[in-house]
Design an enzyme around this catalytic site. Structure first.
Site, PDB file in Angstrom:
ATOM      1  N   LYS A  52      38.984  29.885  42.267  1.00  0.00           N
ATOM      2  CA  LYS A  52      39.094  28.697  43.114  1.00  0.00           C
ATOM      3  C   LYS A  52      38.475  28.978  44.487  1.00  0.00           C
ATOM      4  O   LYS A  52      37.301  29.265  44.570  1.00  0.00           O
ATOM      5  CB  LYS A  52      40.558  28.271  43.194  1.00  0.00           C
ATOM      6  CG  LYS A  52      41.275  28.235  41.835  1.00  0.00           C
ATOM      7  CD  LYS A  52      40.764  27.127  40.932  1.00  0.00           C
ATOM      8  CE  LYS A  52      41.242  27.255  39.492  1.00  0.00           C
ATOM      9  NZ  LYS A  52      42.674  27.353  39.291  1.00  0.00           N
ATOM     10  N   TYR A  56      50.961  25.138  37.809  1.00  0.00           N
ATOM     11  CA  TYR A  56      49.676  25.053  37.106  1.00  0.00           C
ATOM     12  C   TYR A  56      49.929  25.059  35.591  1.00  0.00           C
ATOM     13  O   TYR A  56      50.763  25.830  35.095  1.00  0.00           O
ATOM     14  CB  TYR A  56      48.814  26.249  37.512  1.00  0.00           C
ATOM     15  CG  TYR A  56      47.513  26.331  36.765  1.00  0.00           C
ATOM     16  CD1 TYR A  56      46.521  25.390  36.968  1.00  0.00           C
ATOM     17  CD2 TYR A  56      47.282  27.350  35.853  1.00  0.00           C
ATOM     18  CE1 TYR A  56      45.333  25.451  36.270  1.00  0.00           C
ATOM     19  CE2 TYR A  56      46.097  27.427  35.153  1.00  0.00           C
ATOM     20  CZ  TYR A  56      45.122  26.471  35.372  1.00  0.00           C
ATOM     21  OH  TYR A  56      43.946  26.537  34.678  1.00  0.00           O
ATOM     22  N   ARG A 112      36.793  51.257  33.756  1.00  0.00           N
ATOM     23  CA  ARG A 112      38.075  50.571  33.520  1.00  0.00           C
ATOM     24  C   ARG A 112      39.126  51.061  34.516  1.00  0.00           C
ATOM     25  O   ARG A 112      39.931  50.293  35.031  1.00  0.00           O
ATOM     26  CB  ARG A 112      38.560  50.802  32.075  1.00  0.00           C
ATOM     27  CG  ARG A 112      40.013  50.383  31.867  1.00  0.00           C
ATOM     28  CD  ARG A 112      40.383  50.111  30.422  1.00  0.00           C
ATOM     29  NE  ARG A 112      39.980  51.148  29.496  1.00  0.00           N
ATOM     30  CZ  ARG A 112      40.528  52.368  29.412  1.00  0.00           C
ATOM     31  NH1 ARG A 112      41.522  52.708  30.211  1.00  0.00           N
ATOM     32  NH2 ARG A 112      40.079  53.246  28.539  1.00  0.00           N
ATOM     33  N   ASP A 146      51.908  32.254  44.084  1.00  0.00           N
ATOM     34  CA  ASP A 146      50.543  31.925  43.689  1.00  0.00           C
ATOM     35  C   ASP A 146      49.895  31.203  44.866  1.00  0.00           C
ATOM     36  O   ASP A 146      50.247  30.064  45.175  1.00  0.00           O
ATOM     37  CB  ASP A 146      50.577  31.046  42.430  1.00  0.00           C
ATOM     38  CG  ASP A 146      49.184  30.759  41.880  1.00  0.00           C
ATOM     39  OD1 ASP A 146      48.227  30.721  42.678  1.00  0.00           O
ATOM     40  OD2 ASP A 146      49.062  30.558  40.661  1.00  0.00           O
TER      41      ASP A 146
END
Ligand SMILES: *Cc1c(COP(=O)(O)O)cnc(C)c1O
Length: 370
Positions: free
Chosen positions: A187, A96, A46, A162
């Site tokens: 993407k 988005y 982690r 973004d």
């Protein structure tokens, strides 16, 4: 190194005695420590994992940042960003859908970032973040990122961009003055529609330390296998984008001269959108294509087609949506462009010019969108 070379040449496995050319998947939760009081470079996945470290180095290199953070999705990256500080967030109008939904939990307002005077007027004393998509998806409106960075900094705000739609090969916001780049690596970066992942990349050390703390404390880091997939996808980013952009220019030209298409939106990349003048026509076109899969998301090697108002942007209430209801979005993949052209021409042929009475007659009801 130029960008195509940089995609392929990077230290794949620093410190590994076997010198593998591909980054190994360090599928381990924990690492043996040399002693009770001594610690190696890694102790727990982690907090840090060698596969993730190689990926994060490479993401930072591609975006020209100081440090990158790989997390489990684009939304996880945005959620991590919004954990940095409390206060007002100024975000773009045609964002988005998932980002819009997440901002519903925050003190956020929305502005058209192309209009700097409006942006200036919307910045409040407690605004700490400008969150921009440029070009926007799916209308492909461009903002002046360098001017927005200056404006943000003058008001002691951070500028986050973004960059999912562009990828670092087409735009590097940090070089234009942005503080943080956000990616849905699902993407273009991954490029094969086989994983969800996200990233934050930052320019400045202080910001990097705050994000590193959150990534460890809240545990959103990307798992080793997904890091491996994303690293593999990144190697072909350059050739994929080149091929996809080239095919998209042919598709764009086809759409611009087609009588069933009333308007085309494009910004030079492989995601483009068009209007037909009627929701019914658009739906028919979407359902008639054979090579363009009806699917949300974009940037994959396989072409996709969608109706954003009913799919990716359905979570935005219709009264807040700035999208035309009949908008069709295409993401052009790496198939032979002649096959894609033939498929689209055949699908558009099944549509007809709308009667004026049915133009935009029926708004699309929002469904549970992704
Ligand atoms: C898809 C997308 C996101 C969300 O990313 P996920 O990986 O689906 O969580 C955020 N921003 C933009 C611009 C996107 O296209």
């Amino acid at each position: 190194m130029r960008s195509l070379t940089r995609c392929v040449h990077f230290p794949a496995a620093p410190g590994d005695p076997h010198r593998p050319v591909a980054t190994p998947i360090y599928q381990t939760a924990t690492f043996a420590q040399p002693g009770a009081l001594a610690c190696g470079p890694y102790d727990y996945s982690r907090s840090g994992n060698p596969t993730r470290a190689v990926l994060e180095e490479q993401l930072a290199r591609l975006e020209g940042g100081r440090q990158a953070f790989a997390v489990s999705s684009g939304m996880a990256a945005l959620a991590l960003l919004l954990r940095l500080q409390q206060g007002h967030v100024l975000a773009g109008q045609d964002l988005y859908g998932g980002t819009h939904r997440l901002l519903g939990r925050h003190d956020a307002s929305f502005v058209d970032f192309r209009d700097l005077d409006s942006v200036r007027a919307c910045i409040r004393p407690d605004t700490w973040l400008l969150l921009v998509e440029s070009p926007t998806n799916p209308l492909l409106h461009r903002a002046d990122l360098a001017a927005l960075a200056k404006l943000a900094h003058r008001h002691v705000c951070l500028l986050a961009v973004d960059n999912s739609l562009m990828s670092p090969l087409r735009q590097t916001p940090l070089a234009l003055g942005a503080d943080i780049v956000v990616h849905s690596a699902t993407k273009f970066l991954g490029g094969h529609a086989d994983l969800t992942a996200g990233a934050l990349i930052v320019r400045e050390q202080g910001l990097a330390e705050r994000i590193a703390w959150l990534q460890n404390a809240e545990g959103c880091g990307l798992g080793p296998f997904d890091c491996f997939l994303l690293l593999r996808g990144l190697k072909t980013l350059g050739v994929r984008i080149r091929a996809q952009d080239q095919s998209a220019r042919r598709i764009e030209a086809l759409l611009r001269r087609h009588p069933a298409v009333s308007r085309v939106h494009a910004a030079g990349g492989s995601v483009l959108s068009f209007e037909t003048g009627s929701v019914q026509c658009s739906q028919r076109v979407v359902e008639a294509t054979r090579l363009f899969t009806i699917a949300v998301s974009f940037g994959s090697v396989g072409s996709t087609i969608s109706l954003p108002c009913a799919m990716s942007h359905a979570s935005i209430p219709p009264e807040q949506r700035v999208l035309p209801e009949d908008l069709v979005r295409l993401s052009v993949g790496i198939e032979d462009p002649s096959d894609l052209e033939e498929d689209l021409v055949a699908a558009l042929g099944t549509s007809r010019r709308p009667q004026s009475s049915e133009v935009l007659a029926q708004p699309i009801r929002p469904a549970m969108g992704s």
